[in-house]
Write a protein that holds these residues in place. Structure first.
Motif, short mmCIF file in Angstrom:
data_model
loop_
_atom_site.label_atom_id
_atom_site.label_comp_id
_atom_site.label_asym_id
_atom_site.label_seq_id
_atom_site.Cartn_x
_atom_site.Cartn_y
_atom_site.Cartn_z
N ARG A 215 0.82 -1.21 0.00
CA ARG A 215 0.00 0.00 0.00
C ARG A 215 0.86 1.26 0.00
O ARG A 215 0.59 2.21 -0.73
N TYR A 216 1.89 1.28 0.84
CA TYR A 216 2.68 2.51 1.01
C TYR A 216 3.82 2.66 0.02
O TYR A 216 4.21 3.78 -0.33
N PHE A 217 4.38 1.54 -0.43
CA PHE A 217 5.57 1.62 -1.28
C PHE A 217 5.38 1.04 -2.67
O PHE A 217 6.29 1.09 -3.50
N GLY A 218 4.21 0.44 -2.92
CA GLY A 218 3.94 -0.08 -4.25
C GLY A 218 4.43 -1.49 -4.50
O GLY A 218 4.28 -2.03 -5.60
N SER A 219 5.03 -2.11 -3.49
CA SER A 219 5.52 -3.48 -3.61
C SER A 219 5.54 -4.13 -2.24
O SER A 219 5.76 -3.46 -1.23
N SER A 220 5.31 -5.43 -2.22
CA SER A 220 5.34 -6.17 -0.95
C SER A 220 6.70 -6.81 -0.71
O SER A 220 6.91 -7.47 0.32
N ALA A 221 7.64 -6.65 -1.63
CA ALA A 221 8.94 -7.33 -1.55
C ALA A 221 9.96 -6.54 -0.73
O ALA A 221 10.06 -5.32 -0.87
N VAL A 222 10.70 -7.25 0.09
CA VAL A 222 11.77 -6.60 0.87
C VAL A 222 12.84 -6.05 -0.06
O VAL A 222 13.42 -4.98 0.20
N ASP A 223 13.11 -6.74 -1.15
CA ASP A 223 14.18 -6.34 -2.07
C ASP A 223 13.97 -4.97 -2.71
O ASP A 223 14.91 -4.39 -3.25
N GLN A 224 12.75 -4.46 -2.65
CA GLN A 224 12.50 -3.14 -3.23
C GLN A 224 13.35 -2.06 -2.57
O GLN A 224 13.66 -1.04 -3.19
N PHE A 225 13.77 -2.30 -1.32
CA PHE A 225 14.52 -1.29 -0.59
C PHE A 225 16.00 -1.27 -0.94
O PHE A 225 16.77 -0.52 -0.35
N SER A 226 16.38 -2.07 -1.93
CA SER A 226 17.72 -1.94 -2.50
C SER A 226 17.77 -0.69 -3.39
O SER A 226 18.85 -0.18 -3.68
N ASP A 227 16.60 -0.20 -3.77
CA ASP A 227 16.48 1.05 -4.53
C ASP A 227 16.61 2.22 -3.56
O ASP A 227 15.81 2.34 -2.63
#
Length: 264
Positions: A215-227
């Protein structure tokens, strides 16, 4: 007198200031005499340690070792730490594999007392890597003494990076996030979860983390925070929600005080 970090503002303004001045402030902090003595002692003596018993028997060495993993509060729990280290990580029954806090697993794995015939304290670069981690975390502790939110924000990139770098499933990575107390606090605050959230079923917690992340970041994956942009947004949301919560608590406290005064 040792150098104390300067955090003139809270929230986003304080974070921006800390990012601009971090290198200079950390350099000044690491030049402190006490820190220098502890680091030198560790570098000169850790190579002589070949068992967990020897490590926990030397309080100065143990202090640096625990500090490198953010576990300084366990300095007096020598039996527990020795057990964690001696069990290692390769056995399913190892204590480190049963603890929700993944920092114990990382420490047991890195020292290798229970996993290898020759522990990793004997590797040439072991002292340097441990000392680097210790210095980083000690600076974070000093920052936290000024503003705890800044300490949590500083540890975010490192702790998340360690999890993202694992070749495990996204579900396993979320469990690692939940098993790291500082990371968990950042995510719970950023996602607006109540303090009682940790008491519900662990599988339900996973589901909520994933849903709210989507909901808040557009993805449920932890790996998105490598961006870096996603990591920055997580940090921003954490600091903003924490500041709001602190302001609300202060207003509530003032309202109670005012009510008491009016009834005098």
């Amino acid at each position: 007198m040792s150098f104390q970090p300067v955090i003139p503002f809270s929230g986003a303004a304080g974070w921006a200031f800390l990012q601009r001045t971090k290198v200079a402030q950390q350099t000044a902090f690491e030049s402190g005499a006490v820190l220098q003595r502890d680091v030198q002692y560790f570098q000169e003596n850790i190579g002589n340690v070949t068992t967990a018993e020897e490590l926990v028997s030397d309080r100065r060495l143990l202090s640096v070792a625990l500090g490198a993993y953010g576990l300084s509060d366990d300095i007096n729990s020598t039996y527990f730490i020795r057990k964690v280290l001696e069990d290692g990580t390769l056995s399913a029954d190892a204590l480190a594999n049963k603890l929700s806090d993944q920092r114990y697993f990382e420490m047991a794995r890195d020292f290798g007392f229970g996993d290898y015939n020759v522990p990793r304290t004997q590797i040439s670069d072991f002292a340097a890597k441990t000392v680097a981690a210790y210095k980083e975390r000690q600076f974070e502790v000093a920052v936290g003494n000024q503003d705890q939110d800044m300490r949590l924000a500083m540890s975010l990139e490192r702790d998340l990076g360690n999890i993202i770098g694992k070749s495990t499933s996204d579900t396993a990575k979320w469990y690692s996030v939940m098993g790291n107390p500082p990371l968990r606090q950042v995510f719970e605050t950023a996602l607006g979860l109540p303090s009682s959230f940790g008491t519900i079923d662990i599988d339900k917690q996973l589901e909520v983390f994933q849903e709210k992340s989507e909901r808040y970041f557009g993805s449920s994956a932890v790996d998105q925070f490598s961006d870096p942009a996603q990591l920055e947004e997580l940090t921003r949301l954490f600091l903003a929600r924490s500041q709001i919560a602190q302001g609300t608590a202060a207003l509530s406290s003032n309202s109670i005080a005012l009510t008491l005064l009016q009834n005098v």
